[in-house]
Design a protein around this motif. Structure first.
Motif, mmCIF file in Angstrom:
data_model
loop_
_atom_site.group_PDB
_atom_site.id
_atom_site.type_symbol
_atom_site.label_atom_id
_atom_site.label_comp_id
_atom_site.label_asym_id
_atom_site.label_seq_id
_atom_site.Cartn_x
_atom_site.Cartn_y
_atom_site.Cartn_z
ATOM 1 N N HIS A 182 -1.195 34.885 -9.148
ATOM 2 C CA HIS A 182 -1.442 34.054 -7.981
ATOM 3 C C HIS A 182 -0.114 33.365 -7.651
ATOM 4 C CE1 HIS A 182 -5.646 34.864 -8.508
ATOM 5 N NE2 HIS A 182 -5.577 34.464 -9.762
ATOM 6 N N THR A 225 1.595 30.659 -6.810
ATOM 7 C CA THR A 225 1.402 29.208 -6.742
ATOM 8 C C THR A 225 2.667 28.513 -7.231
ATOM 9 O OG1 THR A 225 0.665 29.129 -9.033
ATOM 10 C CG2 THR A 225 -1.042 29.514 -7.371
ATOM 11 N N GLU A 237 2.934 26.866 -9.855
ATOM 12 C CA GLU A 237 3.049 27.056 -11.306
ATOM 13 C C GLU A 237 3.654 28.424 -11.613
ATOM 14 O OE1 GLU A 237 0.125 26.074 -9.773
ATOM 15 O OE2 GLU A 237 0.460 23.955 -10.196
ATOM 16 N N THR A 238 3.172 29.451 -10.899
ATOM 17 C CA THR A 238 3.730 30.791 -11.086
ATOM 18 C C THR A 238 5.212 30.779 -10.733
ATOM 19 O OG1 THR A 238 1.609 31.818 -10.646
ATOM 20 C CG2 THR A 238 3.549 33.195 -10.311
ATOM 21 N N ASN A 283 -11.254 28.309 -6.377
ATOM 22 C CA ASN A 283 -10.230 27.322 -6.772
ATOM 23 C C ASN A 283 -8.860 27.662 -6.200
ATOM 24 O OD1 ASN A 283 -10.025 29.571 -8.417
ATOM 25 N ND2 ASN A 283 -9.365 28.434 -10.212
ATOM 26 N N LEU A 284 -8.628 28.938 -5.957
ATOM 27 C CA LEU A 284 -7.322 29.329 -5.406
ATOM 28 C C LEU A 284 -7.399 29.580 -3.907
ATOM 29 C CD1 LEU A 284 -6.589 31.233 -8.555
ATOM 30 C CD2 LEU A 284 -4.725 30.000 -7.443
ATOM 31 N N GLU A 301 -5.668 24.654 -4.933
ATOM 32 C CA GLU A 301 -4.358 25.154 -5.381
ATOM 33 C C GLU A 301 -4.393 25.788 -6.767
ATOM 34 O OE1 GLU A 301 -1.123 22.248 -4.404
ATOM 35 O OE2 GLU A 301 -2.799 21.177 -3.516
ATOM 36 N N GLY A 302 -5.597 26.141 -7.230
ATOM 37 C CA GLY A 302 -5.700 26.735 -8.555
ATOM 38 C C GLY A 302 -5.662 25.654 -9.628
ATOM 39 N N HIS A 303 -5.518 26.105 -10.865
ATOM 40 C CA HIS A 303 -5.518 25.151 -11.976
ATOM 41 C C HIS A 303 -4.318 24.221 -11.867
ATOM 42 C CE1 HIS A 303 -8.359 27.949 -13.306
ATOM 43 N NE2 HIS A 303 -7.732 28.499 -14.317
ATOM 44 N N MET A 334 -1.519 25.106 -16.688
ATOM 45 C CA MET A 334 -0.760 26.349 -16.479
ATOM 46 C C MET A 334 0.524 26.325 -17.303
ATOM 47 S SD MET A 334 -2.845 28.001 -14.719
ATOM 48 C CE MET A 334 -1.904 29.519 -14.699
ATOM 49 N N PHE A 374 1.359 29.708 -19.065
ATOM 50 C CA PHE A 374 2.583 30.451 -18.726
ATOM 51 C C PHE A 374 3.625 30.392 -19.833
ATOM 52 C CE2 PHE A 374 1.658 30.435 -13.871
ATOM 53 C CZ PHE A 374 0.814 31.520 -14.056
HETATM 54 N N1 ADE Z 1 -4.819 30.892 -12.055
HETATM 55 C C1 ADE Z 1 -5.572 29.799 -11.907
HETATM 56 N N2 ADE Z 1 -4.859 28.768 -11.448
HETATM 57 C C2 ADE Z 1 -3.593 29.205 -11.279
HETATM 58 C C3 ADE Z 1 -2.398 28.599 -10.836
HETATM 59 N N3 ADE Z 1 -2.361 27.323 -10.476
HETATM 60 N N4 ADE Z 1 -1.303 29.358 -10.798
HETATM 61 C C4 ADE Z 1 -1.358 30.649 -11.178
HETATM 62 N N5 ADE Z 1 -2.433 31.273 -11.615
HETATM 63 C C5 ADE Z 1 -3.561 30.561 -11.668
#
Ligand code: ADE
Length: 425
Positions: free
Chosen positions: A58, A60, A62-63, A347-348, A352-354, A359, A363
Motif C-alpha cells: 500500500h 502510504t 509508512e511504506t 482502513n486504507l 490512511e491504513g495502520h 507499521m 516494516f
Molecule cells: N497495511 C495496513 N496499513 C498500512 C500502512 N499504513 N502502510 C502500508 N501498509 C499497510
C-alpha cells in the motif's frame, strides 16, 4: 530522424503533490524509530547495493519510509500499489520527485492498470520481491517462469499472502525462499490487532461520521485482525457480535465477552458489518435480505471478495455515492444497504491504513527479512521461513527502548531455575 520518446519511470496521479507527501512522510517517520535505526545502519553498510527489488505494498507514508530505508541501503527499488484504492497520491509523487524511486500507483486505478503495474514491476527483473497479498509472486510464477532464476526470495506481509504461498508450496510451484513477515510476533500482535483495530474504525468513521456507541457491530472473523476490531469497537461503546467458522476462535470470542452467532442471525441485528476473514462471500445474497434498512457493510480483509457486491448489485435498482467512499444501494425491496470503499480494505480506502507506530515494527521485519534473504542467498531451500526469533525479539527491544519502557531481566537463580528439570515441589 524521429526522436524516441523518453519512457517515464513512473505512473502516478500528479507529481506536483510531492511537497505535501514529503511533509506527511516525515511526520510518519517520527513514529518509526526502529525502521529509522535500520535505515541509518543501511546508509553506512549498503547491504542492498545494486539489488533489484520490487515492493508491492500500500503506497502510504509508512511504506515510503520503508522504501527510503531500502534505497539508503543501495537497493534499486521500484514500488507498485498492492491495492487499487489504497494509494496516497502525494506520497507516490514525493517518492518519485524527491527520492528518485519509480512508483506505479494511482488511487482509484482500475484493475487493468493495477495488473499493468504488476507487469511493469516484473519488467524490473526483481531479485527480491516484497509482497503484500502475493500478487507479484503469483504473477511471476504463473507468467514469467524464465525470471525465476533471478529470484533470491520474497517477503510477505499479510495472512492472505501467506495462505497463497502455502498453497503454492503444496502445489510444488514455489521455487525460492519466502520470509513470513506476518508471523513475526512484532508484526501480527500489533499490526493485525491494534493496527487493524484502530484503522478499520477510523475508516468507517471518516467515511460515515456515525457514532459507534450504542450500535451493534458485527465482526466476521476472530483472527488477530478481528480481535483488534472487536476490542476497539467495544471500547467505543458498540455492542459487538462475532461470527466465526473456527470453533476455538468462537470460544475465545465468547470468553472475551462477545456474542457469537451465525451470520444469518447476526445479519438481522447488525447496524455495521466488518469482514476480516480472508475468505469470499462472507456476506452474501441471503444476508442482505435479512439486514435492517440502512445497514452499513465494510471489509478490512485483504481482498474485495468478502462481501458479495455482485449479489447486492443485482438486488438494487439504484446506487448512489452519498459521501466519499460511501455508496448507498437502494434495494428493490425498498430497503437500503450502505457499502464503504467498494468492499475494499476500508482502513486504507477511507482512511490512511495502520498508524505509523505499528507499521514501524511490521516494516522493520520486512527490512530484516530482505537482509536475511540477501545474507543467505543461495543457501535457503524453497520454502516459507519465519523471521528468526532473536531478530523478532531485537525489534521488540528497540521498540521498547524508543517507547522509554524498561523491563526486568532474569536473575542468575531464575535463569538456572528455568533451565533445570530437577527442582519441583
Ligand atoms: N497495511 C495496513 N496499513 C498500512 C500502512 N499504513 N502502510 C502500508 N501498509 C499497510
Amino acid at each position: 530522424m524521429v526522436a524516441t520518446p523518453v519512457q517515464q519511470k513512473y505512473d502516478i496521479k500528479d507529481i506536483s503533490l510531492a511537497p505535501i507527501g514529503k511533509q506527511r512522510i516525515e511526520w510518519a517517520g517520527r513514529e518509526m524509530p526502529v525502521l529509522r535505526q535500520l535505515a541509518e545502519r543501511y546508509a553506512i553498510e549498503k547491504p542492498f547495493a545494486g539489488l533489484r527489488l520490487v515492493a508491492c505494498c500500500h503506497v502510504t507514508t509508512e511504506t515510503a519510509n520503508l522504501a527510503i530505508a531500502l534505497k539508503a541501503g543501495g537497493a534499486d527499488a521500484l514500488l507498485i500499489a498492492s491495492n487499487p484504492l489504497s494509494t496516497q497520491d502525494d506520497v507516490a509523487a514525493c517518492l518519485v520527485a524527491d527520492y528518485g524511486i519509480p512508483v506505479y500507483a494511482i488511487k482509484g486505478e482500475d484493475n487493468d492498470t493495477y495488473h499493468r503495474h504488476v507487469q511493469i514491476a516484473l519488467d524490473h527483473k526483481p531479485q527480491i520481491i516484497i509482497d503484500d497479498g502475493c500478487d507479484v509472486v503469483a504473477t511471476l510464477v504463473k507468467e514469467r517462469s524464465h525470471q525465476l532464476p533471478d529470484i533470491i526470495g520474497t517477503t510477505e506481509e499479510t495472512t492472505t499472502g501467506i495462505v497463497r504461498l502455502q498453497a503454492m508450496l503444496k502445489a510444488g510451484v514455489l521455487s525460492f525462499p519466502a520470509m513470513n513477515v506476518n508471523d513475526a510476533e512484532t508484526k501480527h500482535f500489533f499490526d493485525n490487532r491494534y493496527g487493524t483495530g484502530q484503522s478499520t474504525l477510523d475508516g468507517i468513521i471518516r467515511a460515515t461520521n456515525i457514532l459507534l456507541a450504542g450500535k451493534t457491530v458485527v465482526v466476521a472473523g476472530y483472527g488477530w485482525c478481528g480481535k483488534g476490531v472487536a476490542m476497539r469497537a467495544k471500547g467505543l461503546g458498540s455492542n459487538v457480535i462475532v461470527t466465526e467458522i473456527n470453533a476455538v476462535r468462537a470460544i475465545e470470542a465468547a470468553m472475551d465477552g462477545f456474542r457469537v452467532m451465525p451470520m444469518d442471525e447476526a445479519a438481522k441485528e447488525g447496524d455495521i458489518f466488518i469482514t476480516v476473514t480472508g475468505n469470499k462471500h462472507v456476506i452474501r445474497a441471503e444476508h442482505f435480505d435479512l439486514m435492517k434498512d440502512g445497514a452499513i457493510v465494510s471489509n478490512s480483509g485483504h481482498f474485495d471478495i468478502e462481501i458479495d457486491l455482485q449479489a447486492l448489485g443485482a438486488k438494487a435498482d439504484n446506487v448512489k455515492e452519498v459521501r466519499n467512499f460511501t455508496q448507498q444501494y437502494r434495494l428493490k425491496s425498498g430497503k437500503s444497504v450502505v457499502v464503504i470503499g467498494e468492499g475494499r480494505l476500508v482502513n486504507l480506502a477511507a482512511a490512511e491504513g495502520h498508524p505509523s507506530a505499528v507499521m514501524d515494527m511490521s516494516f522493520a521485519n520486512q527490512a530484516i527479512g530482505v537482509e536475511y534473504l540477501v545474507k543467505n542467498k543461495g543457501k535457503l531451500a524453497p520454502g516459507i521461513y519465519s523471521i528468526p526469533y532473536e531478530l523478532d525479539q531485537e525489534i521488540a527491544r528497540l521498540k521498547l527502548q524508543a517507547m522509554g519502557i524498561e523491563i526486568d531481566t532474569l536473575t542468575e537463580a531464575q535463569l538456572e531455575y528455568i533451565n533445570s528439570w530437577t527442582s519441583g515441589t
